[in-house]
Design an enzyme around this catalytic site. Structure first.
Site, PDB file in Angstrom:
ATOM      1  N   GLU A  39      -5.557  -8.160  -1.525  1.00  0.00           N
ATOM      2  CA  GLU A  39      -6.269  -8.014  -0.251  1.00  0.00           C
ATOM      3  C   GLU A  39      -7.723  -7.689  -0.532  1.00  0.00           C
ATOM      4  O   GLU A  39      -8.013  -6.796  -1.338  1.00  0.00           O
ATOM      5  CB  GLU A  39      -5.698  -6.866   0.602  1.00  0.00           C
ATOM      6  CG  GLU A  39      -4.390  -7.169   1.266  1.00  0.00           C
ATOM      7  CD  GLU A  39      -3.960  -6.064   2.227  1.00  0.00           C
ATOM      8  OE1 GLU A  39      -4.839  -5.434   2.846  1.00  0.00           O
ATOM      9  OE2 GLU A  39      -2.752  -5.848   2.334  1.00  0.00           O
ATOM     10  N   GLU A  71       0.819  -1.208   0.000  1.00  0.00           N
ATOM     11  CA  GLU A  71       0.000   0.000   0.000  1.00  0.00           C
ATOM     12  C   GLU A  71       0.858   1.266   0.000  1.00  0.00           C
ATOM     13  O   GLU A  71       0.752   2.120   0.903  1.00  0.00           O
ATOM     14  CB  GLU A  71      -0.954  -0.007   1.200  1.00  0.00           C
ATOM     15  CG  GLU A  71      -1.903  -1.182   1.164  1.00  0.00           C
ATOM     16  CD  GLU A  71      -3.049  -1.118   2.169  1.00  0.00           C
ATOM     17  OE1 GLU A  71      -4.111  -1.691   1.873  1.00  0.00           O
ATOM     18  OE2 GLU A  71      -2.897  -0.500   3.228  1.00  0.00           O
TER      19      GLU A  71
HETATM   20  C1  BGP Z   1      -4.502  -3.026   4.786  1.00  0.00           C
HETATM   21  C2  BGP Z   1      -3.179  -3.550   5.232  1.00  0.00           C
HETATM   22  C3  BGP Z   1      -3.192  -4.835   5.959  1.00  0.00           C
HETATM   23  C4  BGP Z   1      -4.466  -5.170   6.681  1.00  0.00           C
HETATM   24  C5  BGP Z   1      -5.732  -4.664   6.031  1.00  0.00           C
HETATM   25  C6  BGP Z   1      -6.956  -4.705   6.895  1.00  0.00           C
HETATM   26  O1  BGP Z   1      -4.470  -1.646   4.842  1.00  0.00           O
HETATM   27  O2  BGP Z   1      -2.318  -3.729   4.131  1.00  0.00           O
HETATM   28  O3  BGP Z   1      -2.030  -4.956   6.693  1.00  0.00           O
HETATM   29  O4  BGP Z   1      -4.393  -5.080   8.005  1.00  0.00           O
HETATM   30  O5  BGP Z   1      -5.609  -3.377   5.529  1.00  0.00           O
HETATM   31  O6  BGP Z   1      -6.933  -3.630   7.779  1.00  0.00           O
HETATM   32  P1  BGP Z   1      -7.204  -3.749   9.328  1.00  0.00           P
HETATM   33  O7  BGP Z   1      -6.235  -4.771   9.816  1.00  0.00           O
HETATM   34  O8  BGP Z   1      -6.923  -2.423   9.870  1.00  0.00           O
HETATM   35  O9  BGP Z   1      -8.609  -4.176   9.472  1.00  0.00           O
END
Ligand code: BGP
Length: 470
Positions: A365, A173
């Site tokens: 993701e 990201e």
């Molecule tokens: C993204 C990241 C991840 C992951 C995901 C979900 O921004 O790359 O590392 O964590 O989001 O977010 P969260 O864990 O805050 O729910």
């Protein structure tokens, strides 16, 4: 609705990050990473040293339990597993000249395990886990020296794993640096003291480092594929007012710039204008310009939500979201954490990205963070997570539509196939997994793993190459 199918060889799996699963934060010669001093996630202040309330210090103990976890992924039929390498396991401080052999050996073992099941590794080189020493001593990516440290790290990874790992992502990201400078860029200076020029200089250093990694990979392993990784968040105009449309375009540009540079090899005109008009003066050398020309082989992205923009200041009700924020969409529902759910947005973004870059895409993701309840059925513990199944099914249906639209997509990895520590809130109770991990926000729990209902659902989706989606 299309009855097209997913292409043969489409890669199905799940995605994780070292700091959210491994634990063992001080074992195997690992140095501290910025995550070890972030017990409350992204918006709370960091601590000076690791504190016992930081769930990431132990996380879900993947460091010791990886054989069991990978066996469960294999049981679901994964053909790809995305994980990241903890930079501070390989270079504990970040600026050493020699890597830590024990850290390297750990990932050898993980790769052995994946090979055993024929699961393709997809490796993120830097996923929100800059070595703390680099943050405290160099101020992270604001400092040009980071390019050299990253290059050394990348060369070690490619030499050691390049023959076994075909797919690489340079920075998780990357477009989040502007928003969460400590977590994303290891930038120690408090957010409010950073000028836009500092932030964009950090962005520039990362873009150069990413291009350098791509060049090195292409030189060493011409068949390997290097991708950038960005947060995708389609931005809709709140109304058909052309000024709203323009506002949405501007907001989108600020995100798209990162993949524009990665895929085209230079800064687009709208970015140069933005720099000019915001007093952003960057140190860009001729050597940097030459490096940026080493463009990526594919574009990967996370997708959780879309957002809206408006030119009307009185309507700017901010919606909470995955790092980026915007104006709430009145037509959409939100998750328990306020992330607006928009499956069609995924089809839109796939088309937008494909139209714009004509580079293969990879969704690395996507998923729903939700509270789960563990229940006992016939002596077995499980979770009836129909909400998660519905979320993923609806998104995958839109992915199939996009493939029918002609988008070239290599694969799909859900976020957190096994419950892990949340990045934004550092909670365990924000669960994404097909596999339940018995660990609670207060750190209690046995760390035992249990298959949820979605585990069986995803196995079926993979086995049928998407034909079981409804
Ligand atoms: C993204 C990241 C991840 C992951 C995901 C979900 O921004 O790359 O590392 O964590 O989001 O977010 P969260 O864990 O805050 O729910």
């Amino acid at each position: 609705m299309t009855n097209a199918t997913f292409p043969d060889g489409f890669l199905w799996g799940g995605a994780t990050a070292a700091n959210q699963i491994e634990g063992a934060y001080d074992q195997g010669g690992k140095g501290l990473s910025i995550q070890d001093v972030m017990p409350r996630g992204v918006s709370a202040p960091r601590t000076v040293r690791p504190t016992p309330d930081n769930l990431k210090l132990e996380a879900i103990d993947f460091y010791h339990r990886y054989p069991q976890d990978i066996a469960l992924f294999a049981e679901m039929g994964f053909t790809v597993f995305r994980f990241s390498i903890a930079w501070s396991r390989i270079f504990p401080r970040g600026d050493e000249t020699e890597p830590n052999e024990e850290g390297l050996a750990f990932y050898d073992r993980v790769l052995d395990e994946l090979e055993k099941y024929g699961i393709e590794p997809l490796v993120t080189i830097s996923h929100y886990e800059t070595p703390l020493y680099l943050a405290e001593t160099y101020d992270g990516w604001v400092n040009r020296d980071l390019i050299g440290f990253y290059e050394r790290y990348v060369r070690v990874l490619f030499e050691r794993y390049g023959a076994r790992v075909k797919y690489w992502l340079t920075f998780n990201e990357i477009n989040s640096v502007l928003h969460i400078p400590f977590m994303s860029g290891g930038i120690n200076t408090p957010r409010e003291q950073l000028r836009p020029s500092d932030l964009y200089q950090a962005v520039h250093h990362e873009l150069v480092a990413s291009a350098l990694a791509t060049r090195i990979s292409h030189e060493m392993f011409p068949d390997n594929k290097v991708g950038c990784m960005v947060i995708s968040m389609p931005t809709y105009p709140l109304t058909p007012d052309p000024l709203d449309v323009l506002e949405a375009l501007h907001a989108d540009h600020l995100n798209l710039m990162f993949s524009d540079v990665h895929t085209r090899g230079y800064y687009p005109g709208y970015a140069l204008r933005y720099f000019r008009e915001h007093g952003i003066k960057l140190d860009i050398t001729d050597e940097d310009r030459a490096l940026l020309a080493h463009t990526v082989d594919f574009v990967s992205f996370s997708y959780y939500m879309s957002t809206c923009e408006t030119a009307d200041a009185s309507k700017k009700t901010v919606s909470r979201g995955n790092i980026l924020t915007g104006v709430a969409n009145p037509t959409l529902e939100a998750s328990e954490w306020g992330w607006q759910i928009d499956p069609v947005g995924l089809r839109i973004v796939l088309n937008q990205f494909w139209d714009r870059w004509q580079k293969p895409l990879f969704i690395v993701e996507n998923g729903l963070g939700a509270k789960d309840e563990l229940v006992e059925v016939d002596g077995e513990l499980t979770v009836f997570d129909d909400y998660r199944i519905a979320y993923l099914n609806d998104h995958l249906v839109q992915v199939r539509e996009a493939i029918a639209d002609g988008v070239e997509l290599w694969g799909y990895t859900t976020w957190g196939p096994i419950d892990l520590v949340s990045a934004s809130t550092a909670q365990m109770s924000k669960r994404y997994g097909f596999i339940y991990v018995d660990r609670n926000d207060d750190g209690t729990g046995t760390l035992e793993r249990y298959r949820k209902k979605s585990f069986h659902w995803y196995r079926e989706v993979i086995a049928s190459n998407g034909a079981s989606l409804t």
